[in-house]
Design an enzyme around this catalytic site. Sequence first.
Site, PDB file in Angstrom:
ATOM      1  N   LYS A  22       0.842  -1.205   0.000  1.00  8.83           N
ATOM      2  CA  LYS A  22       0.000   0.000   0.000  1.00  8.83           C
ATOM      3  C   LYS A  22       0.879   1.258   0.000  1.00  8.83           C
ATOM      4  CE  LYS A  22      -1.736   1.615   4.020  1.00  8.83           C
ATOM      5  NZ  LYS A  22      -1.463   3.046   4.272  1.00  8.83           N
ATOM      6  N   ASN A  23       1.832   1.311   0.935  1.00  2.00           N
ATOM      7  CA  ASN A  23       2.601   2.548   1.082  1.00  2.00           C
ATOM      8  C   ASN A  23       3.523   2.808  -0.102  1.00  2.00           C
ATOM      9  OD1 ASN A  23       1.301   3.042   3.433  1.00  2.00           O
ATOM     10  ND2 ASN A  23       3.015   2.540   4.797  1.00  2.00           N
ATOM     11  N   CYS A 118      -4.606  12.864  12.620  1.00  4.52           N
ATOM     12  CA  CYS A 118      -5.233  11.553  12.481  1.00  4.52           C
ATOM     13  C   CYS A 118      -5.163  10.867  13.835  1.00  4.52           C
ATOM     14  CB  CYS A 118      -4.586  10.730  11.389  1.00  4.52           C
ATOM     15  SG  CYS A 118      -2.960  10.149  11.786  1.00  4.52           S
ATOM     16  N   ARG A 123       0.895  14.671  13.219  1.00  7.93           N
ATOM     17  CA  ARG A 123       1.436  14.503  11.869  1.00  7.93           C
ATOM     18  C   ARG A 123       1.545  15.818  11.080  1.00  7.93           C
ATOM     19  NH1 ARG A 123      -0.716   8.803   9.646  1.00  7.93           N
ATOM     20  NH2 ARG A 123       1.352   8.763   8.769  1.00  7.93           N
ATOM     21  N   ASP A 308       4.334   0.404  12.140  1.00 10.07           N
ATOM     22  CA  ASP A 308       3.117  -0.169  11.561  1.00 10.07           C
ATOM     23  C   ASP A 308       2.908  -1.639  11.945  1.00 10.07           C
ATOM     24  OD1 ASP A 308       2.545   2.241  10.426  1.00 10.07           O
ATOM     25  OD2 ASP A 308       3.064   1.690   8.378  1.00 10.07           O
ATOM     26  N   ARG A 400      -8.780  -0.031   4.383  1.00  6.96           N
ATOM     27  CA  ARG A 400      -7.807   0.910   3.816  1.00  6.96           C
ATOM     28  C   ARG A 400      -6.507   0.185   3.474  1.00  6.96           C
ATOM     29  NH1 ARG A 400      -6.074   5.236   7.573  1.00  6.96           N
ATOM     30  NH2 ARG A 400      -4.700   5.431   5.800  1.00  6.96           N
TER      31      ARG A 400
HETATM   32  C1  UD1 Z   1       4.692   6.668   6.440  1.00 11.19           C
HETATM   33  C2  UD1 Z   1       3.733   5.523   6.233  1.00 11.19           C
HETATM   34  C3  UD1 Z   1       3.094   5.120   7.559  1.00 11.19           C
HETATM   35  C4  UD1 Z   1       4.160   4.824   8.600  1.00 11.19           C
HETATM   36  C5  UD1 Z   1       5.142   5.984   8.701  1.00 11.19           C
HETATM   37  C6  UD1 Z   1       6.316   5.696   9.611  1.00 11.19           C
HETATM   38  C7  UD1 Z   1       2.929   5.941   3.991  1.00 11.19           C
HETATM   39  C8  UD1 Z   1       1.792   6.308   3.112  1.00 11.19           C
HETATM   40  N1  UD1 Z   1       2.701   5.949   5.308  1.00 11.19           N
HETATM   41  O1  UD1 Z   1       3.921   7.784   6.895  1.00 11.19           O
HETATM   42  O2  UD1 Z   1       2.285   3.961   7.345  1.00 11.19           O
HETATM   43  O3  UD1 Z   1       3.556   4.624   9.861  1.00 11.19           O
HETATM   44  O4  UD1 Z   1       5.675   6.289   7.385  1.00 11.19           O
HETATM   45  O5  UD1 Z   1       6.996   4.565   9.193  1.00 11.19           O
HETATM   46  O6  UD1 Z   1       4.005   5.607   3.516  1.00 11.19           O
HETATM   47  N2  UD1 Z   1       6.750  14.292  10.975  1.00 11.19           N
HETATM   48  C9  UD1 Z   1       6.964  15.622  11.291  1.00 11.19           C
HETATM   49  N3  UD1 Z   1       6.913  16.539  10.289  1.00 11.19           N
HETATM   50  C10 UD1 Z   1       6.662  16.166   8.991  1.00 11.19           C
HETATM   51  C11 UD1 Z   1       6.448  14.815   8.682  1.00 11.19           C
HETATM   52  C12 UD1 Z   1       6.501  13.896   9.698  1.00 11.19           C
HETATM   53  O7  UD1 Z   1       7.205  15.981  12.446  1.00 11.19           O
HETATM   54  O8  UD1 Z   1       6.640  17.037   8.124  1.00 11.19           O
HETATM   55  C13 UD1 Z   1       6.773  13.296  12.071  1.00 11.19           C
HETATM   56  C14 UD1 Z   1       5.427  12.567  12.175  1.00 11.19           C
HETATM   57  O9  UD1 Z   1       4.519  13.312  12.953  1.00 11.19           O
HETATM   58  C15 UD1 Z   1       5.824  11.268  12.812  1.00 11.19           C
HETATM   59  C16 UD1 Z   1       7.212  10.995  12.211  1.00 11.19           C
HETATM   60  O10 UD1 Z   1       7.672  12.256  11.710  1.00 11.19           O
HETATM   61  O11 UD1 Z   1       5.946  11.437  14.204  1.00 11.19           O
HETATM   62  C17 UD1 Z   1       7.205   9.962  11.098  1.00 11.19           C
HETATM   63  O12 UD1 Z   1       6.426  10.393  10.039  1.00 11.19           O
HETATM   64  P1  UD1 Z   1       6.740  10.041   8.525  1.00 11.19           P
HETATM   65  O13 UD1 Z   1       7.959   9.195   8.413  1.00 11.19           O
HETATM   66  O14 UD1 Z   1       6.686  11.298   7.738  1.00 11.19           O
HETATM   67  O15 UD1 Z   1       5.477   9.149   8.166  1.00 11.19           O
HETATM   68  P2  UD1 Z   1       4.555   9.236   6.892  1.00 11.19           P
HETATM   69  O16 UD1 Z   1       5.382   9.430   5.667  1.00 11.19           O
HETATM   70  O17 UD1 Z   1       3.435  10.179   7.131  1.00 11.19           O
END
Ligand code: UD1
Length: 421
Positions: A22-23, A118, A123, A308, A400
């Site tokens: 999915k991701n 969420c 996030r 995850d 999902r």
């Molecule tokens: C992706 C995955 C999700 C997984 C996560 C961590 C997808 C679609 N989703 O989510 O299933 O749980 O990686 O392995 O690929 N953060 C910030 N600022 C930002 C972005 C992130 O502070 O701009 C923080 C987030 O709040 C969180 C951490 O960084 O605490 C990790 O987030 P991130 O690696 O960005 O996860 P996603 O890409 O959203």
Amino acid sequence: MDSILVRGNGPVTGDIEIAGAKNACLTLMPATLLSEEPLTLTNAPRLSDIKTMTALLTSLGVEISGLQEGKVLTMSSHATPNPVADYEIVRKMRASNLVLGPLLARLGHAIVSLPGGCAIGARPMDLHTTALEALGAEIELKDGYLHAKTRGGLKGAVHKMRFPSVGATENFVMAATLAKGTSVLENAAREPEIVDLVACLKKMGAQIEGEGTDRIEIQGVDRLHGATHPVVTDRIELGTFMLAPAICGGEVTCLGGKLSLVESFVTKLNEAGIEVTETPRGLTVKRTGDRVKAVNVTTEPFPGFPTDLQAQMMALLCTATGTSVLEETIFENRFMHAPELIRMGAQIEVHGGHATVHGVERLKGAQVMATDLRASVSLILAGLAAEGETVVSRVYHLDRGYEFVEKKLSGIGAHIERIKA
Ligand code: UD1
């Protein structure tokens, strides 16, 4: 709303097919915006999140066909894309933010709604915006939307992220493929889904090195072309189904599974007393003892233990001998499954980012509620290990990220059925 009924199970046996990730698919799909030529994805998973991304890309002017029953998705962004990603779609799925980098690269401007919070945490988007600003984008927040523009296109730059965000790495890499000059991302995320995205971008003509390490270097090119790419195996679905024989006993082969995708997870399964063997068909998982042993788990960016799989691992440890401590370091609010597991007789104490799980001999079936995608599947796994019946409601979360979950689990002998609303 549908719910899932699970009856406590004896051992499970057989083969289970693991879908495309999915991701990975959610970042490969927006990559189509980078080229006027078609991008075809094979081995795409059939999930509601993929439908949401399809709706978003369609609203941006992408023509999409396939993925009714098949696993092939063909996308064409031959016309100039619409630059506005609307709140009504973006709010449904955070991964919608992955259109920001490609739109900026293709058009030089984009207006993308902020996704909002969420269930598992706030996030924010700051890592995405600072990474794209490093490439010369000017980004302003107005009316809940990120308004991004460039003066004369994106320009290559060196940027170091304060944390290896998966999504920000993907947005930076996609944007940099069409930037002028060389871009370097330091402290980049190393997840297999990023390696898969880069493999696809290279087929489209991008020049990238270092994927899978914490330093990715991208040499901008003038244009990208069409490609066909198979989506990598879903390591989270893989890990989830590997837990079915770990919880129920028995022996199951997860077809297409590879150790390299789930190494840190397998280390913990081995510590708990579960045998995992890699064969050309996939990963075979077998529980030897009666009950698993307690283990401590800390979630980390890849190659560490994936956040995850934390909820599903907690379900396993609820019936371990001894006390396990799970530490969640990625999301601040990712123990929502704990109170539901407690309703099933689990003994869990949550203190901030730690959960202490005192193993009990057997869980008891109950009516429980899914609060997010991985939490919902952890309750199904717990139900398989419980005495009596468990009904998991709000399974739209499950849909999902897991295709045909009842069919797949009943194929290995689990007692599970969907109750249509
Ligand atoms: C992706 C995955 C999700 C997984 C996560 C961590 C997808 C679609 N989703 O989510 O299933 O749980 O990686 O392995 O690929 N953060 C910030 N600022 C930002 C972005 C992130 O502070 O701009 C923080 C987030 O709040 C969180 C951490 O960084 O605490 C990790 O987030 P991130 O690696 O960005 O996860 P996603 O890409 O959203």
